[in-house]
Design a protein around this motif. Structure first.
Motif, mmCIF file in Angstrom:
data_model
loop_
_atom_site.group_PDB
_atom_site.id
_atom_site.type_symbol
_atom_site.label_atom_id
_atom_site.label_comp_id
_atom_site.label_asym_id
_atom_site.label_seq_id
_atom_site.Cartn_x
_atom_site.Cartn_y
_atom_site.Cartn_z
ATOM 1 N N PHE A 48 0.699 -1.288 -0.085
ATOM 2 C CA PHE A 48 0.114 -0.128 -0.064
ATOM 3 C C PHE A 48 0.749 1.172 -0.032
ATOM 4 N N THR A 49 2.038 1.064 0.596
ATOM 5 C CA THR A 49 2.858 2.329 0.703
ATOM 6 C C THR A 49 4.031 2.111 -0.381
ATOM 7 N N ARG A 50 4.507 1.269 -0.865
ATOM 8 C CA ARG A 50 5.318 1.143 -1.816
ATOM 9 C C ARG A 50 5.333 1.935 -3.069
ATOM 10 N N ASP A 51 6.057 2.507 -3.568
ATOM 11 C CA ASP A 51 5.700 3.515 -4.791
ATOM 12 C C ASP A 51 5.051 4.769 -4.645
ATOM 13 N N SER A 52 4.456 4.924 -3.422
ATOM 14 C CA SER A 52 3.537 6.415 -2.983
ATOM 15 C C SER A 52 3.810 6.948 -2.003
ATOM 16 N N GLU A 53 5.127 6.798 -1.451
ATOM 17 C CA GLU A 53 5.452 7.132 -0.156
ATOM 18 C C GLU A 53 5.639 8.549 0.059
ATOM 19 N N LEU A 54 5.971 9.381 -1.124
ATOM 20 C CA LEU A 54 5.856 10.756 -1.058
ATOM 21 C C LEU A 54 4.377 11.362 -0.903
ATOM 22 N N MET A 55 3.568 10.653 -1.762
ATOM 23 C CA MET A 55 2.116 11.008 -1.603
ATOM 24 C C MET A 55 1.560 10.838 -0.203
ATOM 25 N N ASN A 56 1.805 9.798 0.379
ATOM 26 C CA ASN A 56 1.512 9.193 1.729
ATOM 27 C C ASN A 56 1.956 10.332 2.845
ATOM 28 N N ALA A 57 3.231 10.637 2.608
ATOM 29 C CA ALA A 57 3.976 11.635 3.618
ATOM 30 C C ALA A 57 3.078 13.081 3.309
ATOM 31 N N GLU A 58 2.909 13.438 2.231
ATOM 32 C CA GLU A 58 2.411 14.585 1.798
ATOM 33 C C GLU A 58 0.678 14.839 2.343
ATOM 34 N N THR A 59 -0.089 13.521 2.165
ATOM 35 C CA THR A 59 -1.468 13.600 2.608
ATOM 36 C C THR A 59 -1.324 13.595 4.139
ATOM 37 N N SER A 60 -0.346 12.821 4.850
ATOM 38 C CA SER A 60 -0.338 13.046 6.120
ATOM 39 C C SER A 60 -0.051 14.527 6.788
ATOM 40 N N ALA A 61 0.902 15.176 6.035
ATOM 41 C CA ALA A 61 1.287 16.529 6.367
ATOM 42 C C ALA A 61 0.282 17.534 6.306
ATOM 43 N N TRP A 62 -0.491 17.341 5.174
ATOM 44 C CA TRP A 62 -1.995 18.147 5.026
ATOM 45 C C TRP A 62 -2.717 18.183 6.070
ATOM 46 N N GLY A 63 -3.100 16.900 6.460
ATOM 47 C CA GLY A 63 -4.104 16.692 7.490
ATOM 48 C C GLY A 63 -3.611 17.179 8.916
ATOM 49 N N ARG A 64 -2.319 17.108 9.165
ATOM 50 C CA ARG A 64 -1.888 17.474 10.252
ATOM 51 C C ARG A 64 -1.870 19.071 10.298
ATOM 52 N N CYS A 65 -1.524 19.729 9.162
ATOM 53 C CA CYS A 65 -1.337 20.981 9.230
ATOM 54 C C CYS A 65 -2.829 21.819 9.267
ATOM 55 N N ILE A 66 -3.579 21.189 8.665
ATOM 56 C CA ILE A 66 -4.966 21.697 8.849
ATOM 57 C C ILE A 66 -5.497 21.525 10.276
ATOM 58 N N LEU A 67 -5.323 20.638 11.120
ATOM 59 C CA LEU A 67 -5.621 20.587 12.347
ATOM 60 C C LEU A 67 -4.863 21.661 13.188
ATOM 61 N N ALA A 68 -3.512 21.969 12.689
ATOM 62 C CA ALA A 68 -2.612 22.869 13.482
ATOM 63 C C ALA A 68 -3.283 24.067 13.384
ATOM 64 N N ALA A 69 -3.648 24.537 12.104
ATOM 65 C CA ALA A 69 -4.178 25.870 11.745
ATOM 66 C C ALA A 69 -5.602 26.152 12.410
ATOM 67 N N ASP A 70 -6.490 25.067 12.745
ATOM 68 C CA ASP A 70 -7.812 25.220 13.262
ATOM 69 C C ASP A 70 -8.300 23.857 13.699
ATOM 70 N N PRO A 71 -8.130 23.888 15.175
ATOM 71 C CA PRO A 71 -8.189 22.591 15.971
ATOM 72 C C PRO A 71 -9.675 22.415 15.939
ATOM 73 N N SER A 72 -10.655 23.417 15.597
ATOM 74 C CA SER A 72 -11.886 22.932 15.563
ATOM 75 C C SER A 72 -12.339 21.884 14.281
ATOM 76 N N ILE A 73 -11.540 21.900 13.544
ATOM 77 C CA ILE A 73 -11.757 20.855 12.308
ATOM 78 C C ILE A 73 -11.347 19.538 13.009
ATOM 79 N N THR A 74 -12.126 18.652 13.036
ATOM 80 C CA THR A 74 -12.218 17.337 13.928
ATOM 81 C C THR A 74 -11.430 16.347 13.284
ATOM 82 N N ALA A 75 -10.784 15.534 14.115
ATOM 83 C CA ALA A 75 -10.248 14.167 13.657
ATOM 84 C C ALA A 75 -9.776 13.457 15.079
ATOM 85 N N LYS A 76 -10.165 12.395 14.999
ATOM 86 C CA LYS A 76 -10.065 11.425 16.164
ATOM 87 C C LYS A 76 -8.302 11.201 16.404
#
Length: 126
Positions: A72-100
């Motif tokens: 699932f991660t082989r050959d898409s490592e950069l995209m996985n890191a990018e998506t993870s960072a996007w999700g995290r920076c959104i929460l850092a910008a606005d904690p009211s946007i929820t994620a468990k």
């Protein structure tokens, strides 16, 4: 481990962010490759700007092993890191946007591949 159906994935967080901040943007800060011992990691840092003038964007970093450890991660490592960072920076910008959890849905699923009789894999610390 049962899949948490209450988990808010990155795509939904991005929709919430775009709705709340229509002039906002998610931008790449940096992409680095770091060797730790014999392992290589892709380190992706992103920023969530609520407005074009935002002087304090939410900034977050994610790391993925290279090459990926699973089909699932082989050959898409950069995209996985990018998506993870996007999700995290959104929460850092606005904690009211929820994620468990501060992780992408794929990241959560891919980290749960323990050998028989063992618990979940542990993340990577730098």
């Amino acid at each position: 481990m049962a899949w948490n159906s209450e988990y808010v994935d990155v795509a939904e967080r991005m929709r919430q962010f775009a709705t709340k901040y229509p002039t906002g943007s998610i931008q790449t800060v940096s992409i680095e490759y770091k060797t730790v011992g014999e392992n290589i990691f892709i380190i992706y840092t992103a920023a969530a700007y609520r407005t074009p003038e935002d002087i304090r964007p939410g900034i977050a970093t994610a790391a993925e092993p290279f090459p990926g450890k699973t089909n699932f991660t082989r050959d898409s490592e950069l995209m996985n890191a990018e998506t993870s960072a996007w999700g995290r920076c959104i929460l850092a910008a606005d904690p009211s946007i929820t994620a468990k959890k501060i992780a992408s849905a794929n990241e959560v699923q891919n980290r749960w591949e323990p050998p028989k009789g063992e618990g979940p894999k542990k993340g990577y610390d730098f």
